[in-house]
Design a protein around this motif. Structure first.
Motif, mmCIF file in Angstrom:
data_model
loop_
_atom_site.group_PDB
_atom_site.id
_atom_site.type_symbol
_atom_site.label_atom_id
_atom_site.label_comp_id
_atom_site.label_asym_id
_atom_site.label_seq_id
_atom_site.Cartn_x
_atom_site.Cartn_y
_atom_site.Cartn_z
ATOM 1 N N ARG A 76 0.813 -1.218 0.000
ATOM 2 C CA ARG A 76 0.000 0.000 0.000
ATOM 3 C C ARG A 76 0.849 1.272 0.000
ATOM 4 O O ARG A 76 0.342 2.353 -0.283
ATOM 5 C CB ARG A 76 -0.942 0.003 1.209
ATOM 6 C CG ARG A 76 -2.059 -1.021 1.113
ATOM 7 C CD ARG A 76 -3.008 -0.930 2.284
ATOM 8 N NE ARG A 76 -3.633 0.381 2.401
ATOM 9 C CZ ARG A 76 -4.426 0.732 3.409
ATOM 10 N NH1 ARG A 76 -4.688 -0.141 4.382
ATOM 11 N NH2 ARG A 76 -4.951 1.937 3.454
ATOM 12 N N PHE A 77 2.134 1.140 0.333
ATOM 13 C CA PHE A 77 3.021 2.303 0.319
ATOM 14 C C PHE A 77 4.185 2.060 -0.646
ATOM 15 O O PHE A 77 5.242 2.641 -0.514
ATOM 16 C CB PHE A 77 3.532 2.563 1.746
ATOM 17 C CG PHE A 77 4.367 3.810 1.896
ATOM 18 C CD1 PHE A 77 3.865 5.061 1.549
ATOM 19 C CD2 PHE A 77 5.665 3.741 2.389
ATOM 20 C CE1 PHE A 77 4.640 6.213 1.680
ATOM 21 C CE2 PHE A 77 6.441 4.880 2.542
ATOM 22 C CZ PHE A 77 5.929 6.116 2.179
ATOM 23 N N ALA A 78 3.971 1.227 -1.643
ATOM 24 C CA ALA A 78 5.060 0.813 -2.532
ATOM 25 C C ALA A 78 5.680 1.987 -3.282
ATOM 26 O O ALA A 78 6.914 2.105 -3.372
ATOM 27 C CB ALA A 78 4.546 -0.237 -3.519
ATOM 28 N N GLU A 79 4.867 2.875 -3.822
ATOM 29 C CA GLU A 79 5.394 3.996 -4.594
ATOM 30 C C GLU A 79 6.190 4.953 -3.718
ATOM 31 O O GLU A 79 7.276 5.399 -4.078
ATOM 32 C CB GLU A 79 4.247 4.741 -5.289
ATOM 33 C CG GLU A 79 4.720 5.838 -6.228
ATOM 34 C CD GLU A 79 3.576 6.484 -6.983
ATOM 35 O OE1 GLU A 79 3.776 7.574 -7.549
ATOM 36 O OE2 GLU A 79 2.471 5.887 -7.025
ATOM 37 N N GLY A 80 5.657 5.255 -2.546
ATOM 38 C CA GLY A 80 6.364 6.144 -1.628
ATOM 39 C C GLY A 80 7.655 5.528 -1.140
ATOM 40 O O GLY A 80 8.693 6.209 -1.044
ATOM 41 N N THR A 83 -2.871 5.218 10.478
ATOM 42 C CA THR A 83 -3.933 5.962 9.799
ATOM 43 C C THR A 83 -3.374 6.660 8.570
ATOM 44 O O THR A 83 -4.035 6.739 7.529
ATOM 45 C CB THR A 83 -4.548 6.997 10.762
ATOM 46 O OG1 THR A 83 -5.162 6.316 11.854
ATOM 47 C CG2 THR A 83 -5.595 7.848 10.060
ATOM 48 N N VAL A 84 -2.151 7.181 8.701
ATOM 49 C CA VAL A 84 -1.495 7.883 7.592
ATOM 50 C C VAL A 84 -0.080 7.362 7.441
ATOM 51 O O VAL A 84 0.665 7.263 8.419
ATOM 52 C CB VAL A 84 -1.450 9.413 7.824
ATOM 53 C CG1 VAL A 84 -0.660 10.103 6.718
ATOM 54 C CG2 VAL A 84 -2.847 9.990 7.926
ATOM 55 N N CYS A 85 0.296 7.033 6.222
ATOM 56 C CA CYS A 85 1.685 6.760 5.854
ATOM 57 C C CYS A 85 1.805 7.238 4.418
ATOM 58 O O CYS A 85 1.373 6.546 3.490
ATOM 59 C CB CYS A 85 2.042 5.280 5.986
ATOM 60 S SG CYS A 85 3.738 4.889 5.493
ATOM 61 N N GLU A 86 2.349 8.433 4.242
ATOM 62 C CA GLU A 86 2.339 9.053 2.923
ATOM 63 C C GLU A 86 3.659 9.758 2.653
ATOM 64 O O GLU A 86 4.371 10.151 3.588
ATOM 65 C CB GLU A 86 1.186 10.061 2.818
ATOM 66 C CG GLU A 86 1.304 11.222 3.803
ATOM 67 C CD GLU A 86 0.205 12.260 3.649
ATOM 68 O OE1 GLU A 86 -0.628 12.113 2.737
ATOM 69 O OE2 GLU A 86 0.192 13.226 4.450
ATOM 70 N N LEU A 87 3.958 9.926 1.385
ATOM 71 C CA LEU A 87 5.144 10.655 0.969
ATOM 72 C C LEU A 87 4.745 12.083 0.632
ATOM 73 O O LEU A 87 3.817 12.311 -0.158
ATOM 74 C CB LEU A 87 5.766 9.983 -0.257
ATOM 75 C CG LEU A 87 7.084 10.593 -0.748
ATOM 76 C CD1 LEU A 87 8.201 10.349 0.265
ATOM 77 C CD2 LEU A 87 7.451 10.033 -2.113
ATOM 78 N N ILE A 88 5.425 13.034 1.248
ATOM 79 C CA ILE A 88 5.183 14.444 0.975
ATOM 80 C C ILE A 88 6.516 15.135 0.732
ATOM 81 O O ILE A 88 7.585 14.546 0.920
ATOM 82 C CB ILE A 88 4.426 15.136 2.141
ATOM 83 C CG1 ILE A 88 5.261 15.095 3.437
ATOM 84 C CG2 ILE A 88 3.056 14.493 2.358
ATOM 85 C CD1 ILE A 88 4.608 15.844 4.613
ATOM 86 N N ASP A 89 6.465 16.380 0.310
ATOM 87 C CA ASP A 89 7.668 17.180 0.158
ATOM 88 C C ASP A 89 7.864 18.049 1.396
ATOM 89 O O ASP A 89 6.906 18.343 2.127
ATOM 90 C CB ASP A 89 7.573 18.059 -1.087
ATOM 91 C CG ASP A 89 7.588 17.237 -2.369
ATOM 92 O OD1 ASP A 89 8.398 16.297 -2.446
ATOM 93 O OD2 ASP A 89 6.768 17.521 -3.260
ATOM 94 N N GLU A 90 9.089 18.462 1.614
ATOM 95 C CA GLU A 90 9.421 19.236 2.820
ATOM 96 C C GLU A 90 8.479 20.415 3.061
ATOM 97 O O GLU A 90 7.991 20.604 4.184
ATOM 98 C CB GLU A 90 10.867 19.726 2.720
ATOM 99 C CG GLU A 90 11.475 20.168 4.039
ATOM 100 C CD GLU A 90 11.961 19.010 4.902
ATOM 101 O OE1 GLU A 90 11.876 19.150 6.143
ATOM 102 O OE2 GLU A 90 12.418 18.001 4.357
ATOM 103 N N PRO A 91 8.140 21.226 2.040
ATOM 104 C CA PRO A 91 7.233 22.359 2.296
ATOM 105 C C PRO A 91 5.835 21.934 2.741
ATOM 106 O O PRO A 91 5.117 22.722 3.383
ATOM 107 C CB PRO A 91 7.184 23.079 0.939
ATOM 108 C CG PRO A 91 8.443 22.674 0.237
ATOM 109 C CD PRO A 91 8.670 21.246 0.666
ATOM 110 N N ASP A 92 5.432 20.695 2.410
ATOM 111 C CA ASP A 92 4.091 20.228 2.779
ATOM 112 C C ASP A 92 3.935 20.025 4.284
ATOM 113 O O ASP A 92 2.805 19.946 4.789
ATOM 114 C CB ASP A 92 3.766 18.917 2.064
ATOM 115 C CG ASP A 92 3.724 19.087 0.549
ATOM 116 O OD1 ASP A 92 3.383 20.187 0.089
ATOM 117 O OD2 ASP A 92 4.035 18.111 -0.162
#
Length: 264
Positions: free
Chosen positions: A31-35, A105-114
């Motif tokens: 479920r987090f393969a791309e990140g 609940t959340v495991c996501e890839l974001i950028d530093e400014p996010d």
């Protein structure tokens, strides 16, 4: 749900174990393969926390944002790690330490400014050096919601969970149903100061400690795996201070506990 000090402890652990070195990141569950692929093999720069949110900062400005929610956990392992068991959302492997993340609940890839967008939705975190308790007061004093609900609102104070909420209100003899507009500025300031101290103890000791030594009479409220408390999960038992039976009710979906004598 883990309270704020737990996330700060995780940030310190991950900083110590992974910091400034490449980390192998995967998602056995998928479920987090791309990140995971985006940060796999990159240098882990640092870990940070704000309230119940954990951030893994990687070289190149990518960040893994984790919120454990009710069921999320990190399990630790020596390297080489055994085959993954269960629904492992994210696996991290360093030179001599590994960890599996399950059920967040959340495991996501974001950028530093996010990160700023996430933090903008949160109140001050008592465990951060830049925390400003007056921001919590500014929100509490305008609200007619019960103070017991406001303390659990992460936009008011980030990191407070049900244990700290109930224990803090008892320690300051404030009824959880008192509206925010009826709580004085001095009371909020005193609670904030106390909360900072309590959460620092939790961060240092790895467990919640709220009962003063003089009030710990060995009453039959201890259960393995849960903190020794004044009111939290002690419904029907005698108050440690006055002996009155502790009450409980549901407030905005969570159980609240109080002493009807000491918290009038």
């Amino acid at each position: 749900m883990p309270e704020g000090h737990t996330l700060h402890r995780l940030a310190r652990l991950h900083q110590r174990k992974f910091g400034r070195a490449p980390v192998i990141v995967s998602s056995p569950q998928g479920r987090f393969a791309e990140g995971a692929s985006a940060v796999n093999g990159r240098v882990f720069k640092k870990a940070s926390a704000w309230g119940k949110h954990l951030f893994h900062h990687y070289e190149g400005g990518r960040v893994v944002h984790v919120h454990l929610g009710l069921y999320g956990t990190f399990s630790e392992s020596e390297v080489p790690m055994p085959p993954p068991v269960g629904q492992v959302r994210m696996r991290m492997v360093g030179s001599d330490f590994g960890t599996d993340l399950r059920g967040p609940t959340v495991c996501e890839l974001i950028d530093e400014p996010d990160i700023d967008d996430v933090v903008a939705r949160l109140g001050p975190d008592p465990l951060r050096r830049d925390a400003d308790g007056s921001l919590a007061w500014a929100r509490i004093r305008k609200s007619r919601r019960p103070i017991g609900a406001l303390l659990m609102d992460q936009t008011v104070i980030a990191g407070v969970g049900n244990v700290y909420r109930n224990e803090l209100l008892f320690r300051h003899r404030i009824n959880p149903y008192r509206p925010g507009v009826k709580v004085g500025e001095d009371e909020v300031a005193a609670m904030w100061t106390d909360l900072v101290a309590l959460m620092k103890v939790g961060l240092r000791r790895g467990k919640i400690i709220t009962v003063e030594r003089e009030d710990d009479h060995g009453l039959p409220s201890y259960r393995p795996g849960r903190p020794r408390t004044y009111v939290y999960r002690r419904a029907g038992e005698p108050c440690r201070v006055c002996g009155t039976e502790i009450r409980t009710a549901v407030m905005e979906g969570r159980n609240v506990f109080w002493c009807p004598t000491d918290q009038t």
